[in-house]
Design a protein around this motif. Structure first.
Motif, PDB file in Angstrom:
ATOM      1  N   LEU A  60       1.615  16.270  10.319  1.00 46.15           N
ATOM      2  CA  LEU A  60       2.157  16.776   9.059  1.00 46.15           C
ATOM      3  C   LEU A  60       1.410  16.239   7.837  1.00 46.15           C
ATOM      4  O   LEU A  60       0.824  17.002   7.080  1.00 46.15           O
ATOM      5  N   LEU A  61       1.418  14.923   7.630  1.00 51.67           N
ATOM      6  CA  LEU A  61       0.966  14.363   6.358  1.00 51.67           C
ATOM      7  C   LEU A  61      -0.510  14.595   6.080  1.00 51.67           C
ATOM      8  O   LEU A  61      -0.917  14.662   4.919  1.00 51.67           O
ATOM      9  N   SER A  62      -1.315  14.722   7.126  1.00 47.17           N
ATOM     10  CA  SER A  62      -2.747  14.927   6.915  1.00 47.17           C
ATOM     11  C   SER A  62      -3.113  16.400   6.781  1.00 47.17           C
ATOM     12  O   SER A  62      -4.277  16.733   6.561  1.00 47.17           O
ATOM     13  N   ARG A  63      -2.114  17.295   6.888  1.00 44.44           N
ATOM     14  CA  ARG A  63      -2.385  18.735   6.790  1.00 44.44           C
ATOM     15  C   ARG A  63      -2.483  19.164   5.331  1.00 44.44           C
ATOM     16  O   ARG A  63      -1.980  18.488   4.424  1.00 44.44           O
ATOM     17  N   ALA A  64      -3.114  20.314   5.105  1.00 42.26           N
ATOM     18  CA  ALA A  64      -3.221  20.866   3.747  1.00 42.26           C
ATOM     19  C   ALA A  64      -1.836  21.071   3.155  1.00 42.26           C
ATOM     20  O   ALA A  64      -0.915  21.544   3.833  1.00 42.26           O
ATOM     21  N   GLY A  65      -1.668  20.688   1.906  1.00 41.35           N
ATOM     22  CA  GLY A  65      -0.381  20.796   1.229  1.00 41.35           C
ATOM     23  C   GLY A  65       0.403  19.504   1.227  1.00 41.35           C
ATOM     24  O   GLY A  65       1.441  19.415   0.559  1.00 41.35           O
ATOM     25  N   PHE A  66      -0.097  18.506   1.966  1.00 46.69           N
ATOM     26  CA  PHE A  66       0.600  17.228   2.023  1.00 46.69           C
ATOM     27  C   PHE A  66      -0.311  16.116   1.494  1.00 46.69           C
ATOM     28  O   PHE A  66      -1.530  16.264   1.384  1.00 46.69           O
ATOM     29  N   GLY A  67       0.313  14.997   1.160  1.00 51.08           N
ATOM     30  CA  GLY A  67      -0.328  14.006   0.309  1.00 51.08           C
ATOM     31  C   GLY A  67      -1.507  13.271   0.898  1.00 51.08           C
ATOM     32  O   GLY A  67      -2.348  12.754   0.159  1.00 51.08           O
ATOM     33  N   PHE A  68      -1.617  13.192   2.241  1.00 51.39           N
ATOM     34  CA  PHE A  68      -2.700  12.422   2.843  1.00 51.39           C
ATOM     35  C   PHE A  68      -3.905  13.295   3.177  1.00 51.39           C
ATOM     36  O   PHE A  68      -4.898  12.805   3.697  1.00 51.39           O
ATOM     37  N   HIS A  69      -3.817  14.592   2.893  1.00 51.86           N
ATOM     38  CA  HIS A  69      -4.911  15.511   3.211  1.00 51.86           C
ATOM     39  C   HIS A  69      -6.131  15.187   2.354  1.00 51.86           C
ATOM     40  O   HIS A  69      -6.045  15.103   1.128  1.00 51.86           O
ATOM     41  N   ASP A  70      -7.265  14.969   2.997  1.00 53.77           N
ATOM     42  CA  ASP A  70      -8.531  14.669   2.312  1.00 53.77           C
ATOM     43  C   ASP A  70      -8.466  13.387   1.485  1.00 53.77           C
ATOM     44  O   ASP A  70      -9.250  13.209   0.551  1.00 53.77           O
ATOM     45  N   ASP A  71      -7.552  12.478   1.816  1.00 61.99           N
ATOM     46  CA  ASP A  71      -7.453  11.195   1.116  1.00 61.99           C
ATOM     47  C   ASP A  71      -7.932  10.107   2.073  1.00 61.99           C
ATOM     48  O   ASP A  71      -7.208   9.698   2.980  1.00 61.99           O
ATOM     49  N   ILE A  72      -9.176   9.663   1.859  1.00 56.40           N
ATOM     50  CA  ILE A  72      -9.784   8.701   2.781  1.00 56.40           C
ATOM     51  C   ILE A  72      -9.010   7.386   2.788  1.00 56.40           C
ATOM     52  O   ILE A  72      -8.751   6.801   3.853  1.00 56.40           O
ATOM     53  N   ASP A  73      -8.617   6.904   1.602  1.00 57.98           N
ATOM     54  CA  ASP A  73      -7.872   5.648   1.524  1.00 57.98           C
ATOM     55  C   ASP A  73      -6.560   5.734   2.309  1.00 57.98           C
ATOM     56  O   ASP A  73      -6.215   4.837   3.086  1.00 57.98           O
ATOM     57  N   ALA A  74      -5.809   6.820   2.092  1.00 59.84           N
ATOM     58  CA  ALA A  74      -4.531   6.985   2.791  1.00 59.84           C
ATOM     59  C   ALA A  74      -4.750   7.080   4.295  1.00 59.84           C
ATOM     60  O   ALA A  74      -3.957   6.539   5.089  1.00 59.84           O
ATOM     61  N   GLY A  75      -5.821   7.750   4.708  1.00 64.88           N
ATOM     62  CA  GLY A  75      -6.107   7.853   6.129  1.00 64.88           C
ATOM     63  C   GLY A  75      -6.419   6.511   6.752  1.00 64.88           C
ATOM     64  O   GLY A  75      -5.923   6.176   7.838  1.00 64.88           O
ATOM     65  N   ASN A  76      -7.244   5.715   6.059  1.00 59.55           N
ATOM     66  CA  ASN A  76      -7.571   4.387   6.579  1.00 59.55           C
ATOM     67  C   ASN A  76      -6.344   3.499   6.673  1.00 59.55           C
ATOM     68  O   ASN A  76      -6.126   2.794   7.664  1.00 59.55           O
ATOM     69  N   ILE A  77      -5.522   3.520   5.621  1.00 59.86           N
ATOM     70  CA  ILE A  77      -4.326   2.675   5.619  1.00 59.86           C
ATOM     71  C   ILE A  77      -3.361   3.121   6.719  1.00 59.86           C
ATOM     72  O   ILE A  77      -2.738   2.291   7.394  1.00 59.86           O
ATOM     73  N   SER A  78      -3.247   4.429   6.915  1.00 57.40           N
ATOM     74  CA  SER A  78      -2.359   4.938   7.970  1.00 57.40           C
ATOM     75  C   SER A  78      -2.828   4.478   9.343  1.00 57.40           C
ATOM     76  O   SER A  78      -2.025   4.055  10.186  1.00 57.40           O
ATOM     77  N   MET A  79      -4.131   4.543   9.584  1.00 57.93           N
ATOM     78  CA  MET A  79      -4.658   4.091  10.871  1.00 57.93           C
ATOM     79  C   MET A  79      -4.522   2.577  11.026  1.00 57.93           C
ATOM     80  O   MET A  79      -4.295   2.077  12.127  1.00 57.93           O
ATOM     81  N   ASN A  80      -4.657   1.842   9.928  1.00 59.92           N
ATOM     82  CA  ASN A  80      -4.410   0.398   9.982  1.00 59.92           C
ATOM     83  C   ASN A  80      -2.965   0.121  10.395  1.00 59.92           C
ATOM     84  O   ASN A  80      -2.696  -0.783  11.192  1.00 59.92           O
ATOM     85  N   LEU A  81      -2.036   0.904   9.843  1.00 58.94           N
ATOM     86  CA  LEU A  81      -0.621   0.722  10.177  1.00 58.94           C
ATOM     87  C   LEU A  81      -0.375   1.064  11.641  1.00 58.94           C
ATOM     88  O   LEU A  81       0.396   0.369  12.328  1.00 58.94           O
ATOM     89  N   VAL A  82      -1.017   2.118  12.136  1.00 58.35           N
ATOM     90  CA  VAL A  82      -0.890   2.470  13.548  1.00 58.35           C
ATOM     91  C   VAL A  82      -1.396   1.332  14.425  1.00 58.35           C
ATOM     92  O   VAL A  82      -0.728   0.916  15.381  1.00 58.35           O
ATOM     93  N   ASP A  83      -2.581   0.813  14.105  1.00 62.54           N
ATOM     94  CA  ASP A  83      -3.143  -0.296  14.898  1.00 62.54           C
ATOM     95  C   ASP A  83      -2.252  -1.523  14.834  1.00 62.54           C
ATOM     96  O   ASP A  83      -2.036  -2.211  15.841  1.00 62.54           O
ATOM     97  N   GLU A 139       0.845  -1.189   0.000  1.00 58.60           N
ATOM     98  CA  GLU A 139       0.000   0.000   0.000  1.00 58.60           C
ATOM     99  C   GLU A 139       0.885   1.245   0.000  1.00 58.60           C
ATOM    100  O   GLU A 139       1.728   1.413   0.877  1.00 58.60           O
ATOM    101  N   PRO A 140       0.714   2.152  -0.976  1.00 63.76           N
ATOM    102  CA  PRO A 140       1.593   3.332  -1.062  1.00 63.76           C
ATOM    103  C   PRO A 140       1.647   4.160   0.221  1.00 63.76           C
ATOM    104  O   PRO A 140       2.724   4.634   0.608  1.00 63.76           O
ATOM    105  N   ALA A 141       0.506   4.341   0.894  1.00 63.69           N
ATOM    106  CA  ALA A 141       0.512   5.143   2.118  1.00 63.69           C
ATOM    107  C   ALA A 141       1.350   4.473   3.203  1.00 63.69           C
ATOM    108  O   ALA A 141       2.128   5.142   3.913  1.00 63.69           O
ATOM    109  N   ALA A 142       1.210   3.155   3.343  1.00 66.64           N
ATOM    110  CA  ALA A 142       1.990   2.438   4.343  1.00 66.64           C
ATOM    111  C   ALA A 142       3.476   2.455   3.984  1.00 66.64           C
ATOM    112  O   ALA A 142       4.339   2.655   4.851  1.00 66.64           O
ATOM    113  N   ARG A 143       3.775   2.270   2.714  1.00 67.91           N
ATOM    114  CA  ARG A 143       5.181   2.288   2.288  1.00 67.91           C
ATOM    115  C   ARG A 143       5.811   3.649   2.545  1.00 67.91           C
ATOM    116  O   ARG A 143       6.976   3.748   2.933  1.00 67.91           O
TER     117      ARG A 143
END
Length: 702
Positions: A513-536, A405-409
């Motif tokens: 940082l990454l979820s803020r405006a100007g960065f790649g995970f901002h408003d990206d639901i898929d990236a947010g879910n994958i990031s939280m999966n990685l945290v868990d 997954e690109p977000a996890a990588r």
């Protein structure tokens, strides 16, 4: 609230001391009745804690969870919602000190550690990899180690679900499948590894799913105290999707049913598409005789007549009989255009989905795009096509490695940069991909330039270190400023001597940082879910390894976690991925993933209809879902005829399941040349062509 039909109302109003068997096709309103029955029980004064809702997969409980959410005017605690996995875990944990010694655990005085799929793969690697390397096991098997180990896990799970000892796995596979000495050795190796892992778990108080279920069935459910507890607590039973559940669940439910004051058991006819996961519809029907009331809902509230006719006709082409027929013309439910090349077909699918959403006013979440497998290239083509047309989308691809997954990588690469003490500096290629994903608007060329100029000695230098003004202008100062914010965040972390737990590091860099405006995970639901999966995932890993420290040497948790993910472990299944039903978005998913959510839609797109993946199971040299099922005769040999017959049955049940969750029409995605450039000739394409030829002949004779 949905108005019930006469048949639904009659079932709902049955006395509260009846055990009811309710069957019918998918889409017939059975779950609606069951949800209302739960609310009726609560409104009638039944204590909530005495109600058990039992489902084969947690995602199928969502209608009940939504109905119960916010209810306050009922008696007695909460309604319990369980799968066989969650119930067995709860009961083993509750009665652990009563049964741990007799179950064979080395440290019965200590608490157990229940393992997720990722942790099973990690500990299996620790337990059996020395054995595999020393004895040169699986030397002729050409798949990577994580996939190989996952098949050993699958064998153990199948044994527990079906109800035979794990010591019989090898002999069952050999008697049915071993065509030579080499294949027999492979099954022997798999058997040895399964037993070695089981001993490792018993030694360290670890419970994978198979051991957890075995302990529950052989020790907890057999203990009089535990049996009295369950039978005394759960007096009202609701079972949804019984036909998609496994023999272990069905045996437990059969015993529990005897002590229940009331029950409502839902059974889908013509179903059983989860057979590869251990579903046993034939075994499920045995519970029918335990119910005083047998009821049926014949009609579908989902399918139009043409879609109903399509499902029945396709199933009939494959020799699968159905309980409901339609006289409508199935061709009216099919929409397709042949394309020469695969990218043309992908673009056509995106265009048709956009047309439905924009011109026909179809809500995007009433459109699903399905394929047997969703490769990265296919996903990218569909996502790109939908985004260019302004159509929101989401994807769900379970059973993938976290590293894929690109977000996890991206997060893993940033973790390597932030922890130079690990001695695992990321490659230039990984840094390029991480910068592209982390910084909004940064393309491949400029990410590569930044990496070449500013990635030095495993650190990211400041944008000011680009001494050429022309090069700075080429990259743009806006992107340079965002790059500096990322580099400064990492360098402050390093220079501050911080060593956060790996899950806390992921959460901090995502939220800060990454979820803020100007960065790649901002408003990206898929990236947010994958990031939280990685945290868990990382947090669970930390807890498990902290637990193991009492028996084993201390390790660097962050380093070991990153190494584990780099090996390609298959990710856990997280409920947020199944229920992230983002409003107004087109779902892109494998066909079975969509079915496991049990949600009807207006329009379905079936892609790559020439692919054999629609009917043929994945090649798994260490396991076999049908040979390890309850219905396979011991000692029988699996033949090519069996394989072909099962392919036809599998596809027939799959197509029935899909059409029964489709209201209006099916779009077929077909290209003369496949994604790989070959001419496809799969069973689905053959079935559709055969159906169309037969209908044309019949029309000529009229």
């Amino acid at each position: 609230m949905i108005e019930l039909s006469k048949g639904q109302t009659e079932i709902l109003e049955l006395p509260l001391d009846r055990r009811i068997w309710l069957e019918g096709m998918a889409g017939g309103g059975k779950t609606t009745v069951a949800v209302r029955r739960v609310l009726h029980l609560l409104a009638s004064g039944v204590p909530a804690e005495s109600i058990l809702i039992f489902v084969p997969q947690r995602s199928l409980a969502q209608p009940y969870i939504r109905a119960l959410r916010g209810l306050t005017s009922h008696r007695g605690g909460q309604v319990s919602i369980h799968t066989i996995g969650s119930l067995s875990l709860q009961m083993v944990e509750t009665f652990w000190f009563l049964i741990a010694g007799q179950a064979g655990f080395k440290h019965p005085q200590d608490l157990p550690n229940f393992l997720s799929l990722e942790l099973v793969q990690y500990f299996m690697t620790r337990a059996i990899e020395p054995l595999v390397d020393k004895r040169d096991y699986f030397s002729s098997v050409r798949i990577d180690r994580p996939r190989l180990y996952s098949q050993i896990v699958d064998n153990m799970n199948k044994a527990a679900l079906v109800g035979f000892p794990i010591s019989e796995i090898g002999s069952r596979l050999k008697s049915a499948l071993a065509s030579g000495v080499e294949q027999a050795h492979i099954f022997d190796d798999a058997q040895t590894c399964a037993m070695a892992f089981r001993q490792y778990c018993l030694k360290h108080n670890l419970l994978d799913f198979s051991l957890q279920l075995e302990v529950f069935r052989a020790h907890v459910w057999a203990a009089p105290a535990a049996r009295r507890y369950l039978r005394g607590r759960y007096r009202h039973l609701i079972v949804d999707g019984l036909e998609e559940d496994n023999p272990a669940s069905q045996e437990f439910l059969k015993d529990l049913l005897e002590s229940c004051q009331s029950a409502l058991i839902l059974y889908d006819r013509d179903a059983g598409f989860r057979r590869f996961l251990g579903a046993d519809p034939d075994s499920a029907r045995r519970l029918r005789e335990r119910c005083e009331v047998k009821a049926t809902l014949e009609d579908s509230f989902v399918m139009g007549p043409e879609v109903s006719a399509l499902g029945a006709a396709l199933a009939g082409q494959l020799g699968v009989t159905v309980s409901v027929e339609s006289e409508a013309d199935p061709r009216r439910a099919l929409i397709t255009v042949a394309h020469r090349y695969h990218p043309e077909m992908v673009d056509w699918v995106a265009e048709q989905a956009a047309f439905l959403a924009r011109e026909r006013g179809v809500p995007p979440n009433e459109i699903v795009i399905l394929a047997p497998f969703l490769s990265d290239a296919l996903r990218f083509g569909l996502v790109d096509g939908l985004e260019r047309r302004g159509i929101p989308w989401r994807t769900h691809r379970p059973s993938r490695a976290l590293r894929d997954e690109p977000a996890a990588r991206t997060l893993l690469t940033l973790a390597r940069l932030a922890h130079p003490q690990w001695g695992l500096p990321p490659t230039d290629f990984d840094v390029v991909l991480a910068l592209m994903a982390a910084i909004d608007g940064l393309d491949l060329v400029r990410a590569k330039l930044l990496t070449e100029m500013l990635y030095r000695e495993d650190r990211l230098l400041q944008f000011a270190e680009v001494h050429s003004t022309a090069m700075q202008e080429r990259i743009t100062f806006d992107l340079g400023e965002r790059y500096d914010r990322l580099a400064n965040w990492l360098n402050r972390y390093i220079d501050g001597g911080r060593a956060d737990a790996i899950d806390i590091f992921f959460r901090r860099i995502f939220g800060g940082l990454l979820s803020r405006a100007g960065f790649g995970f901002h408003d990206d639901i898929d990236a947010g879910n994958i990031s939280m999966n990685l945290v868990d995932s990382a947090r669970e890993f930390r807890w498990a390894l902290d637990f193991m420290s009492r028996y084993d040497a201390q390790i660097d948790l962050g380093l070991d976690y990153v190494k584990m993910v780099d090996r390609g472990v298959i990710a856990n299944s997280y409920l947020r991925d199944w229920i992230a039903d983002v409003e107004e978005s087109v779902l892109i998913a494998p066909a079975y993933t969509f079915l496991l959510n049990n949600r009807p839609v207006d329009y379905q797109f079936w892609l790559n209809i020439g692919s054999e993946g629609w009917s043929r199971r994945l090649y798994q040299p260490l396991t076999h879902p049908h040979v390890l099922s309850r219905g396979w005769p011991p000692g029988a040999v699996w033949s090519e005829d069996d394989e072909q017959a099962m392919n036809r049955l599998t596809l027939g049940r799959l197509l029935l399941a899909l059409t029964r969750r489709c209201r209006k029409a099916v779009y077929l995605g077909y290209s003369e040349l496949s994604e790989s450039g070959y001419e496809p000739r799969g069973l689905l394409l053959e079935t559709i062509q055969g159906l169309l030829r037969r209908l044309a002949r019949e029309e000529q004779h009229v």
